[in-house]
Scaffold this motif. Sequence first.
Motif, PDB file in Angstrom:
ATOM      1  N   TYR A 427       0.929  -1.279  -0.009  1.00  5.76           N
ATOM      2  CA  TYR A 427      -0.015  -0.168  -0.103  1.00  5.76           C
ATOM      3  C   TYR A 427       0.848   1.193  -0.033  1.00  5.76           C
ATOM      4  O   TYR A 427       0.324   2.304  -0.424  1.00  5.76           O
ATOM      5  CB  TYR A 427      -1.029  -0.060   1.063  1.00  5.76           C
ATOM      6  N   ASN A 428       2.238   1.186   0.382  1.00  6.95           N
ATOM      7  CA  ASN A 428       2.985   2.411   0.414  1.00  6.95           C
ATOM      8  C   ASN A 428       3.834   2.310  -0.668  1.00  6.95           C
ATOM      9  O   ASN A 428       3.691   3.226  -1.603  1.00  6.95           O
ATOM     10  CB  ASN A 428       3.599   2.554   1.509  1.00  6.95           C
ATOM     11  N   GLU A 429       4.578   1.474  -0.872  1.00 12.13           N
ATOM     12  CA  GLU A 429       5.851   1.582  -1.985  1.00 12.13           C
ATOM     13  C   GLU A 429       5.101   1.012  -3.222  1.00 12.13           C
ATOM     14  O   GLU A 429       5.530   1.853  -4.267  1.00 12.13           O
ATOM     15  CB  GLU A 429       6.801   0.331  -1.493  1.00 12.13           C
ATOM     16  N   LEU A 430       4.334   0.233  -3.356  1.00  7.26           N
ATOM     17  CA  LEU A 430       3.544  -0.199  -4.553  1.00  7.26           C
ATOM     18  C   LEU A 430       2.329   0.862  -5.007  1.00  7.26           C
ATOM     19  O   LEU A 430       1.707   0.769  -6.376  1.00  7.26           O
ATOM     20  CB  LEU A 430       2.994  -1.542  -4.717  1.00  7.26           C
ATOM     21  N   GLY A 431       1.791   1.326  -3.955  1.00  8.85           N
ATOM     22  CA  GLY A 431       0.785   2.394  -4.212  1.00  8.85           C
ATOM     23  C   GLY A 431      -0.501   1.753  -4.496  1.00  8.85           C
ATOM     24  O   GLY A 431      -1.339   2.335  -5.005  1.00  8.85           O
ATOM     25  N   LEU A 432      -0.694   0.356  -4.122  1.00 15.02           N
ATOM     26  CA  LEU A 432      -2.199  -0.183  -4.198  1.00 15.02           C
ATOM     27  C   LEU A 432      -2.880   0.500  -3.426  1.00 15.02           C
ATOM     28  O   LEU A 432      -2.775   1.007  -2.182  1.00 15.02           O
ATOM     29  CB  LEU A 432      -2.063  -1.566  -3.974  1.00 15.02           C
ATOM     30  N   ARG A 433      -4.389   0.449  -3.660  1.00 12.99           N
ATOM     31  CA  ARG A 433      -5.357   1.097  -2.998  1.00 12.99           C
ATOM     32  C   ARG A 433      -6.234  -0.047  -2.284  1.00 12.99           C
ATOM     33  O   ARG A 433      -6.371  -1.116  -2.694  1.00 12.99           O
ATOM     34  CB  ARG A 433      -6.434   1.845  -3.844  1.00 12.99           C
ATOM     35  N   PRO A 434      -6.268  -0.072  -0.845  1.00 11.21           N
ATOM     36  CA  PRO A 434      -6.975  -0.886   0.120  1.00 11.21           C
ATOM     37  C   PRO A 434      -8.421  -1.203  -0.178  1.00 11.21           C
ATOM     38  O   PRO A 434      -9.283  -0.218  -0.627  1.00 11.21           O
ATOM     39  CB  PRO A 434      -6.792  -0.527   1.374  1.00 11.21           C
TER      40      PRO A 434
END
Length: 523
Positions: A427-434
Amino acid sequence: MLPGTPKRYPLVLLSSIHKRRYKKNSTLRLQKIPGDVLCIVTQGKGMLRIDDQVLQITPNQAFFLTPQMAVEVLLDSDMAEYYMLVLSSVTISKHKGSWSTHAEQTSLLPYGKIQLKNAKQKLDRVKQLHEESKARSKSPSELQMLFQSLIYLVLQDLPEQDELEEESKGIDQSISYMHKHFTNKIKLDALSDIAGLTPTSYSRSFKKAMGVSPVEYLNHVRIESSKQLLQQPDCSIKEISDSVGFGNEFYFSRMFKRTVGISPTVYVKRRELKVAVASCFRYENNLRSLGIEPLVEMNRYTYRNCTDEQNKRFMEAQLDEMRQAHPDLIIADYRHLPFQEQLKQIAPTVILDFSYDWRVNHMKIAELVGREKEAEQNFSQLELKVKYARNILAQTIGEETVSFIRLYSTIIRVQGLVDHPLNELLYNELGLRPGSCVPLGERNRQFALGSLPPFETDFLYMYKHLPLAEEVELFAEVQKTTSWSGMKAVRNNQTREVPNWVGMSWTPIGQHQIIDELLKWKA
């Protein structure tokens, strides 16, 4: 300024914002300053030298730096984390209702250290600014407005800086003296005189600022210097002890082992050691990523489907295997503290402190086996892969949501956004949305099998922490619930069973495998 000349005002603008980690190195390293930079430290302790001034690095502290400064860093902690705000300063004036810019630059911020009061408020603003910048969810003008609100909060503290820094300045001067004269005998009275405090007040203030006593800090400086000398051929322990200010070689060896985890003599041979691990956090894969095959792997994990007696026999068998292998060094995690004495009878044993940042212990393991350069390469390679994967996933997944769950015999555990390497990666490094049920401020949240609330997510990854027969039966029960059947990922057949990402995420090898799995599904 000539009469009638419009008054000029300094203005600072945000060019870019980055989140960075700086790994511990045994020597000071010159840092390149890309421009006027406001660095805000969130983790880590150590020293920062700006030209001839030595300053403490502690969390919730800010430093305003320019390219003209000679800046060097020496960490006491294993890593530091900070936000780097690259700034652009301009001067503006207003004349007859019109604003103009001018070539000269005058900064609003004072150079050097800026102590942040009410740091949480400012750090929250910095984190928001960083997240909005990465997500590109706000226009450049909106980002500048958010940045100006942060600068306003920082500037509010400045009039009171002098009274806050008087004692800190004396501590800084005493630390600078330690770094220059550590090879000599240094008394506490001399350090307290430099700081302008009584010995008692100095010791109390020093420990409050640095987390250790002055003597402990001085020993740390001496030991860091000794590491370089230990790598030189034909240099005896006594000579090294004398040259870094310890004098007594037995005291030096004792302090070295207490700080580093191994004795100076073992440290000298660390690249040739036969190494075993006792870990629940996959230290064996940390070693493999450094080019070392572990001699023995021990794990005190207790199996739920086994009796206490069976688990006890399993541990005894692992200890017997460790004894028969005759390792030179055992690297263990805190979960193996109950076996510390048994392990120490087999070989010198280092039990690493726990950290949610897997990089901290990866670097500690690398130092114990003389593979610091390999660890740095691992970090660099993973950083490049994360950057590549983030761009690909942004194109393929976009604004859709991703969630990770673990299925146990009685619960479903939903992985959260914080306090775990997997959460940080996804969620931080790859920027995926939860997804909607992913806890934002928790490591994870668990629900009884039949009480999973309505859960919206576009993609679902799951790990089944169960024996096969039980897994089939329990998963069939989960699939009957309306929360499961109503999930978008389930309706669209966007669910996938994966290995134990939670365990894999503690090592470079595991992080690469997780990223590969994400990219493979979206290929």
